[in-house]
Design a protein around this motif. Structure first.
Motif, PDB file in Angstrom:
ATOM      1  N   GLY A  42       0.799  -1.213   0.000  1.00 53.46           N
ATOM      2  CA  GLY A  42       0.000   0.000   0.000  1.00 53.46           C
ATOM      3  C   GLY A  42       0.830   1.260   0.000  1.00 53.46           C
ATOM      4  N   LEU A  43       2.136   1.147   0.257  1.00 48.92           N
ATOM      5  CA  LEU A  43       3.012   2.305   0.191  1.00 48.92           C
ATOM      6  C   LEU A  43       3.061   2.842  -1.237  1.00 48.92           C
ATOM      7  N   VAL A  44       3.171   4.155  -1.368  1.00 51.19           N
ATOM      8  CA  VAL A  44       3.266   4.796  -2.681  1.00 51.19           C
ATOM      9  C   VAL A  44       4.624   5.485  -2.774  1.00 51.19           C
ATOM     10  N   ARG A  45       5.361   5.177  -3.821  1.00 50.64           N
ATOM     11  CA  ARG A  45       6.671   5.779  -4.017  1.00 50.64           C
ATOM     12  C   ARG A  45       6.786   6.320  -5.440  1.00 50.64           C
ATOM     13  N   GLN A  46       7.616   7.360  -5.607  1.00 50.57           N
ATOM     14  CA  GLN A  46       7.774   8.026  -6.891  1.00 50.57           C
ATOM     15  C   GLN A  46       9.131   7.682  -7.494  1.00 50.57           C
ATOM     16  N   TYR A  47       9.131   7.280  -8.765  1.00 52.90           N
ATOM     17  CA  TYR A  47      10.366   6.911  -9.437  1.00 52.90           C
ATOM     18  C   TYR A  47      10.410   7.541 -10.832  1.00 52.90           C
ATOM     19  N   SER A  48      11.541   8.132 -11.169  1.00 48.54           N
ATOM     20  CA  SER A  48      11.712   8.758 -12.476  1.00 48.54           C
ATOM     21  C   SER A  48      11.775   7.697 -13.576  1.00 48.54           C
ATOM     22  N   LEU A  49      11.135   7.988 -14.694  1.00 53.30           N
ATOM     23  CA  LEU A  49      11.203   7.112 -15.853  1.00 53.30           C
ATOM     24  C   LEU A  49      12.555   7.273 -16.540  1.00 53.30           C
ATOM     25  N   CYS A  50      13.163   6.158 -16.915  1.00 52.65           N
ATOM     26  CA  CYS A  50      14.491   6.224 -17.521  1.00 52.65           C
ATOM     27  C   CYS A  50      14.583   5.359 -18.770  1.00 52.65           C
ATOM     28  N   GLY A  51      13.436   5.007 -19.349  1.00 51.52           N
ATOM     29  CA  GLY A  51      13.438   4.202 -20.560  1.00 51.52           C
ATOM     30  C   GLY A  51      13.251   5.052 -21.799  1.00 51.52           C
ATOM     31  N   ASP A  52      12.518   4.498 -22.769  1.00 57.76           N
ATOM     32  CA  ASP A  52      12.288   5.167 -24.044  1.00 57.76           C
ATOM     33  C   ASP A  52      10.901   5.801 -24.033  1.00 57.76           C
ATOM     34  N   PRO A  53      10.786   7.131 -24.134  1.00 60.20           N
ATOM     35  CA  PRO A  53       9.467   7.773 -24.111  1.00 60.20           C
ATOM     36  C   PRO A  53       8.549   7.330 -25.250  1.00 60.20           C
ATOM     37  N   GLU A  54       9.116   6.815 -26.359  1.00 61.73           N
ATOM     38  CA  GLU A  54       8.309   6.380 -27.495  1.00 61.73           C
ATOM     39  C   GLU A  54       7.752   4.974 -27.318  1.00 61.73           C
ATOM     40  N   ASP A  55       8.208   4.263 -26.299  1.00 59.86           N
ATOM     41  CA  ASP A  55       7.752   2.886 -26.051  1.00 59.86           C
ATOM     42  C   ASP A  55       6.429   2.927 -25.285  1.00 59.86           C
ATOM     43  N   THR A  56       5.329   2.579 -25.953  1.00 57.11           N
ATOM     44  CA  THR A  56       4.009   2.599 -25.305  1.00 57.11           C
ATOM     45  C   THR A  56       3.620   1.228 -24.769  1.00 57.11           C
ATOM     46  N   SER A  57       4.578   0.305 -24.719  1.00 59.53           N
ATOM     47  CA  SER A  57       4.290  -1.029 -24.193  1.00 59.53           C
ATOM     48  C   SER A  57       4.931  -1.277 -22.834  1.00 59.53           C
ATOM     49  N   SER A  58       5.811  -0.362 -22.387  1.00 59.16           N
ATOM     50  CA  SER A  58       6.478  -0.589 -21.099  1.00 59.16           C
ATOM     51  C   SER A  58       7.000   0.720 -20.515  1.00 59.16           C
ATOM     52  N   TYR A  59       7.192   0.691 -19.198  1.00 63.10           N
ATOM     53  CA  TYR A  59       7.842   1.769 -18.468  1.00 63.10           C
ATOM     54  C   TYR A  59       9.038   1.166 -17.738  1.00 63.10           C
ATOM     55  N   THR A  60      10.119   1.936 -17.651  1.00 63.27           N
ATOM     56  CA  THR A  60      11.311   1.495 -16.926  1.00 63.27           C
ATOM     57  C   THR A  60      11.671   2.518 -15.861  1.00 63.27           C
ATOM     58  N   VAL A  61      11.886   2.035 -14.628  1.00 62.60           N
ATOM     59  CA  VAL A  61      12.311   2.898 -13.526  1.00 62.60           C
ATOM     60  C   VAL A  61      13.441   2.199 -12.787  1.00 62.60           C
ATOM     61  N   ALA A  62      14.165   2.941 -11.992  1.00 67.95           N
ATOM     62  CA  ALA A  62      15.229   2.364 -11.168  1.00 67.95           C
ATOM     63  C   ALA A  62      15.179   3.004  -9.789  1.00 67.95           C
ATOM     64  N   THR A  63      15.573   2.245  -8.770  1.00 69.04           N
ATOM     65  CA  THR A  63      15.541   2.772  -7.412  1.00 69.04           C
ATOM     66  C   THR A  63      16.706   2.235  -6.595  1.00 69.04           C
ATOM     67  N   ARG A  64      17.193   3.087  -5.705  1.00 77.10           N
ATOM     68  CA  ARG A  64      18.283   2.692  -4.813  1.00 77.10           C
ATOM     69  C   ARG A  64      17.721   2.210  -3.480  1.00 77.10           C
ATOM     70  N   LEU A  65      18.352   1.220  -2.899  1.00 78.56           N
ATOM     71  CA  LEU A  65      17.971   0.742  -1.579  1.00 78.56           C
ATOM     72  C   LEU A  65      18.407   1.748  -0.526  1.00 78.56           C
ATOM     73  N   VAL A  66      17.454   2.212   0.285  1.00 81.94           N
ATOM     74  CA  VAL A  66      17.747   3.106   1.404  1.00 81.94           C
ATOM     75  C   VAL A  66      17.577   2.286   2.681  1.00 81.94           C
ATOM     76  N   ALA A  67      18.698   1.838   3.216  1.00 84.09           N
ATOM     77  CA  ALA A  67      18.648   0.888   4.328  1.00 84.09           C
ATOM     78  C   ALA A  67      17.937   1.450   5.545  1.00 84.09           C
ATOM     79  N   ASP A  68      18.112   2.745   5.807  1.00 85.02           N
ATOM     80  CA  ASP A  68      17.493   3.355   6.990  1.00 85.02           C
ATOM     81  C   ASP A  68      16.270   4.184   6.600  1.00 85.02           C
ATOM     82  N   GLY A  69      15.650   3.856   5.463  1.00 83.02           N
ATOM     83  CA  GLY A  69      14.472   4.586   5.008  1.00 83.02           C
ATOM     84  C   GLY A  69      13.205   4.107   5.680  1.00 83.02           C
TER      85      GLY A  69
END
Length: 346
Positions: A89-116
Motif C-alpha cells: 500500500g506504500l506509494v513511491r515516486q520513481y523517475s522514468l528512464c526508458g524510451d518515451p516512445e515505447d508505449t508497451s512498457s515503463y522502466t524505472v530504477a531505485t536505490r535501496l535506502v537501508a534506513d528509510g
C-alpha cells in the motif's frame, strides 16, 4: 394491462432512485466536485494503471531496475515520473528512464535506502517478476525546456531523469554532465552515460577523488544555459546556492515536516481540537486522535492524506497539489498552518 402497469411501476421506481441519488450527491461534502487546474509543476494526476512487472534486475550496487509492461500506455516526456503503488500500500515516486516512445512498457530504477521508511526495501527484497502493480502517471514536474545549452548535475540515483533528457537532446546540442556518486560501482548507467557524452561527461567518485568542486564545475556557465540537478538534498542545495535558477527534481519535502511553530487544528466533523507541536507533523498529531486517517508516502507526493481546509492559511510544502486545490485543501503529512489555527473537514 398488467404488463403496462408493471412497466409504469418500474419506470416510477427508476425516477425515484435517480432523484434520491441526486439528492445524496448534492448533500455530499465533495459536491460540487472542483475542477482541476493545471498543476503548478506538471500535468493533472492521471488514472491508475495495472502493469505487469516483467524484469527486476540489479544494475549497480544497491540499485535495481524495474520493467513494467502494458498496452497502449500513456506517452511521457523526459523528466517524468511514476507513482508506484507497492503491494503493502506504500506509494513511491520513481523517475522514468526508458524510451518515451515505447508505449508497451515503463522502466524505472531505485536505490535501496537501508534506513528509510520501507518502500525501497520492499522494492528490492519483495518484488519479483510476474507480479502486477498499480501505477499512477506519468507526471512531469521536471520538464526539459528549450535552451541554447544545458548543464546537468546528477548525484547517484539522480541520474535516472537525466538519462532520458540526454537521449532526447537533438544532435549537435551543447551540453555537459557532472555525475557524482560514492563509488563507480554504485553509479547506475555509468557506461551508457560515457558513451552518450564522451568528454562532455565528468564522473566524480567520492572514494577516488572526494566531493566535487562545484565552484569550479559551475564556473563560466554559457549564457542562457539551462541547469538541471537531481540527487541528494545536500547536492541540490549546494548547486542552488551557486545557481539560483537551477531546475531541481526532488522526492523529499523542501522543508522538514516539523519545521515551524506549534499550531492548533480543529477537526470540525469529529468535534475535536488538538495541538500540533513544533517538530511534529499534522498527520502524526491527527492520527493520535483518529488512528484510521489514511496516509502513505509522508513526503507530500502521493496525495493519500489530502484534507479539505475550512478555515486558516496553509503553509504548503507538498509537491503535488494544483493551485486550485491549494485554495481549500492540504496534504497533512508535510504542510502546516501559516498562522496559529486551521479548521479541517474531518
Amino acid at each position: 394491462m398488467p404488463r403496462l402497469r408493471t412497466l409504469a411501476v418500474v419506470a416510477a421506481a427508476a425516477v425515484l432512485a435517480r432523484r434520491a441519488m441526486r439528492s445524496r450527491i448534492q448533500d455530499s461534502p465533495l459536491w460540487p466536485m472542483p475542477a482541476l487546474d493545471e498543476p503548478i509543476s506538471g500535468r493533472p494526476r492521471s488514472r491508475a494503471l495495472r502493469l505487469l512487472l516483467t524484469a527486476h534486475e540489479t544494475i549497480a550496487d544497491g540499485v535495481v531496475q524495474l520493467r513494467l509492461e502494458g498496452r497502449d500506455l500513456p506517452r511521457w516526456e523526459p523528466g517524468a515520473h511514476l507513482d508506484l503503488v507497492l503491494p503493502s500500500g506504500l506509494v513511491r515516486q520513481y523517475s522514468l528512464c526508458g524510451d518515451p516512445e515505447d508505449t508497451s512498457s515503463y522502466t524505472v530504477a531505485t536505490r535501496l535506502v537501508a534506513d528509510g521508511r520501507g518502500g525501497s526495501r520492499e522494492v528490492h527484497e519483495e518484488l519479483r517478476a510476474g507480479v502486477e502493480l498499480e501505477v499512477r502517471g506519468p507526471r512531469n514536474r521536471f520538464p526539459l525546456t528549450a535552451a541554447p545549452s544545458y548543464v546537468f548535475v546528477a548525484g547517484g540515483i539522480g541520474i535516472t531523469p537525466v538519462m532520458s533528457m540526454l537521449r532526447a537532446l537533438p544532435e549537435g546540442t551543447d551540453w555537459r554532465l557532472l555525475y557524482c556518486g560514492r563509488s563507480r560501482a554504485t553509479m547506475p548507467f555509468l557506461e551508457e552515460v560515457a558513451k552518450l557524452g564522451g568528454a562532455r561527461v565528468r564522473v566524480v567518485a567520492e572514494d577516488e577523488s572526494g566531493l566535487p568542486d562545484l565552484d569550479r564545475e559551475l564556473a563560466g556557465l554559457p549564457e542562457g544555459a539551462a541547469v538541471y540537478c537531481c540527487g541528494p538534498e545536500g547536492l541540490m542545495a549546494a548547486v542552488a546556492e551557486r545557481v539560483p535558477e537551477v531546475r531541481l527534481e526532488r522526492f523529499s519535502p523542501r522543508a522538514s515536516t516539523g519545521e515551524g511553530g506549534a499550531f492548533e487544528i480543529e477537526l470540525r466533523r469529529s468535534g475535536r481540537t488538538l495541538t500540533v507541536p513544533a517538530g511534529t507533523s499534522a498527520l502524526a498529531a491527527i492520527r493520535g486522535e483518529l488512528p484510521d486517517t489514511l496516509y502513505s508516502c509522508e513526503q507530500g507526493f502521493c496525495g493519500t492524506c489530502q484534507q479539505r481546509v475550512l478555515e486558516g492559511e496553509v503553509d504548503h510544502r507538498d509537491e503535488l497539489l494544483t493551485d486550485g486545490e491549494r485554495a481549500d485543501s492540504m496534504l497533512i503529512c508535510v504542510s502546516r498552518a501559516r498562522g496559529e489555527r486551521l479548521v479541517l473537514d474531518m
